[in-house]
Design an enzyme around this catalytic site. Structure first.
Site, short mmCIF file in Angstrom:
data_model
loop_
_atom_site.label_atom_id
_atom_site.label_comp_id
_atom_site.label_asym_id
_atom_site.label_seq_id
_atom_site.Cartn_x
_atom_site.Cartn_y
_atom_site.Cartn_z
N TYR A 48 0.66 -1.21 0.11
CA TYR A 48 -0.20 -0.07 0.09
C TYR A 48 0.75 1.20 -0.09
O TYR A 48 1.82 1.26 0.69
CB TYR A 48 -0.95 0.14 1.14
CG TYR A 48 -1.77 1.28 1.59
CD1 TYR A 48 -2.91 1.60 0.42
CD2 TYR A 48 -1.55 2.17 2.42
CE1 TYR A 48 -3.74 2.74 0.82
CE2 TYR A 48 -2.18 3.39 2.41
CZ TYR A 48 -3.41 3.47 1.73
OH TYR A 48 -4.27 4.72 1.76
N ASP A 93 9.47 3.24 -0.71
CA ASP A 93 8.41 3.66 0.16
C ASP A 93 8.79 3.31 1.83
O ASP A 93 8.59 2.26 2.31
CB ASP A 93 7.09 3.21 -0.23
CG ASP A 93 6.00 4.02 0.49
OD1 ASP A 93 6.19 4.97 1.53
OD2 ASP A 93 4.95 3.69 0.11
N LYS A 133 4.46 9.34 8.59
CA LYS A 133 4.44 8.89 10.01
C LYS A 133 5.50 9.26 10.95
O LYS A 133 5.33 10.41 11.50
CB LYS A 133 4.40 7.31 9.84
CG LYS A 133 3.01 6.97 8.95
CD LYS A 133 2.90 5.55 9.00
CE LYS A 133 1.41 5.32 7.93
NZ LYS A 133 1.37 4.28 6.86
C1 LIG Z 1 0.75 4.86 5.75
C2 LIG Z 1 1.32 4.63 4.45
C3 LIG Z 1 1.21 5.35 3.29
C4 LIG Z 1 0.12 6.33 3.32
O1 LIG Z 1 0.58 7.52 4.37
P1 LIG Z 1 -0.45 8.39 4.64
O2 LIG Z 1 -0.27 9.47 5.29
O3 LIG Z 1 -1.76 7.52 5.28
O4 LIG Z 1 -1.19 9.16 3.49
C5 LIG Z 1 2.01 5.06 2.26
N1 LIG Z 1 2.90 4.05 2.18
C6 LIG Z 1 3.18 3.34 3.06
C7 LIG Z 1 4.03 2.32 3.02
C8 LIG Z 1 2.37 3.25 4.26
O5 LIG Z 1 2.46 2.80 5.27
#
Ligand SMILES: *Cc1c(COP(=O)(O)O)cnc(C)c1O
Length: 428
Positions: free
Chosen positions: A144, A239, A267
């Site tokens: 994701y 990512d 995060k």
């Molecule tokens: C949480 C997450 C996202 C999206 O981040 P948001 O701040 O919720 O938009 C993208 N990539 C990864 C790997 C994630 O865990």
């Protein structure tokens, strides 16, 4: 456990908010109950509005790596508040946070702040496309990367076919530019690059997947992507929104010694405030406006409160790098205890863990990709989740999520958790 106030609050929220929540997984739909409304959180604990206390392993889905309401972070925000909430002009805290990220993460020369992980990955793939002049993005099934159109794509039928939208509202015309491959499958990757390497703008991956439950990369898999992208002039996007500053101070990149062209963050770098960032090689990053032709902007980007929180959290981590070894030990303890309890009671589980990220899959098959993750018994998970919750352990309400350890988890927390797990295995 009495959760009547949360139940009433949820009914009320549903009148005004779609599904009563501002992010779907919070609705607890997968575990057959209503969500708990949180009144406050401190350290390793969250407290709901009915007055129940829980040991929290969600950690706001990743940001709260130091625990909730860590003083150095809340104090930094408090002292920034009185100087104004947003300027829409440069401030020193932005450069400070950017410099920290560049200093810590090897392949990041320059970094642009945005407001969420979604924005970071969306901007990163636009940049990859703009930089290469190509359209195709490769992603992996079960990873994701936020909810932008090009990334809400699931696998089509057959290997190396283009994906189809995993959400209504995403035009098929967008889906046709996203190629979805199985995680950990080097052969599929080879064949994709062989067929259309010259059209691939970039490859994006969770370096340890956390969004299908935890699935680590097979030895050499990330290196393989690096080799192929280099060979074919494609951009390698790692990512690290979940794994950054978590799997080591320099994230999965540091832990595995891997190189990328663009890295996305979120995060942890916001300390709980809404933040994302994408950075990487200067030559590529300077394709972004105003130095380059790829447009990307944000009214609240580099927000002074978010920067203050992020700086405080990263500074603390820079000064306390022993946290990473300690959290490794905490993870190893839970993994050991959970395995022993499941074995004792004859419950089939597979545990995947990398540092402070861990998933318990209710299956007897090793989980190495999305297909094997989906073999898990989600009915059993549902019971497990609710029984753990009744014992004061707050887990992510889905089989396909990670448990997050944080610095604030104490030995006593972990022992209580292991004890609860043992009791639940007995009745599962
Ligand atoms: C949480 C997450 C996202 C999206 O981040 P948001 O701040 O919720 O938009 C993208 N990539 C990864 C790997 C994630 O865990």
């Amino acid at each position: 456990m009495n959760t009547n106030k949360s139940k009433t609050a949820f009914d009320e929220a549903k009148k005004y908010i779609p599904g009563g929540v501002n992010s779907p997984v919070r609705a607890f739909a997968n575990v057959g109950t209503h969500p708990l409304f949180i009144a406050k959180a401190k350290g390793s604990r969250v407290y709901d509005i009915d007055g129940n206390e829980f040991i929290d392993y969600v950690g706001s889905w990743g940001p709260m790596f130091l625990g909730h309401a860590k003083e150095c972070v809340t104090e930094a925000v408090k002292s920034a508040v009185d100087n104004g909430l947003s300027f829409g002009a440069p401030c020193l805290a932005e450069t400070e946070l950017a410099k920290r990220i560049c200093d810590i993460v090897p392949c990041v020369d320059v970094v642009r702040m945005v407001n969420s992980g979604t924005e970071a990955t969306m901007s990163a793939i636009r940049l990859a496309r703009g930089y290469t002049g190509r359209n195709i993005i490769v992603k992996f099934e079960g990873c994701y990367h936020g909810h932008s159109d090009s990334l809400l794509i699931k696998a089509g039928s057959g290997v190396a076919t283009f994906g189809s939208a995993s959400s209504a509202g995403v035009p098929e015309d967008f889906a046709k530019y996203t190629l979805v491959l199985p995680y950990n499958d080097e052969a599929a990757l080879d064949s994709a690059f062989e067929k259309m390497g010259s059209e691939i703008a970039g490859v994006i991956i969770e370096p340890v997947a956390g969004n299908m439950g935890v699935v680590p990369p097979r030895e050499g898999f990330l290196q393989k992507i690096r080799l192929l992208t280099e060979k074919h002039g494609s951009v390698f996007i790692i990512d690290e929104v979940m794994t950054g500053f978590r799997l080591s101070l320099s994230g999965a990149i540091g832990r595995f010694g891997i190189d990328a062209d663009i890295v996305t963050f979120g995060k942890i770098i916001g300390g709980g405030m809404p933040v994302g960032a994408y950075g990487g090689k200067r030559e590529i990053m300077e394709f972004v406006s105003p130095t380059g032709p790829v447009y990307q902007a944000g009214t609240l980007s580099g927000n002074p409160l978010a920067m203050a929180a992020g700086n405080a959290q990263l500074e603390y981590l820079q000064e306390h790098t022993d946290i990473y070894e300690e959290i490794e030990q905490k993870g190893a303890y839970l993994e050991r205890e959970f395995k022993a309890a499941a074995e004792k009671h004859g419950i089939d589980i597979r545990i995947n863990r990398v540092g402070s990220m861990m998933s318990v899959f209710f299956t007897d098959t090793d989980v190495v990709d999305f297909e094997t993750a989906c073999k898990s018994d989600t009915e059993r998970f549902k019971k497990y989740f609710n029984e753990m919750l009744r014992r004061g352990i707050y887990l992510a309400p889905s089989q396909f999520e990670s448990l997050f350890l944080c610095d604030a988890h104490t030995e006593e927390d972990l022992e209580k958790t292991a004890k609860a797990f043992g009791e639940v295995m007995e009745i599962l």
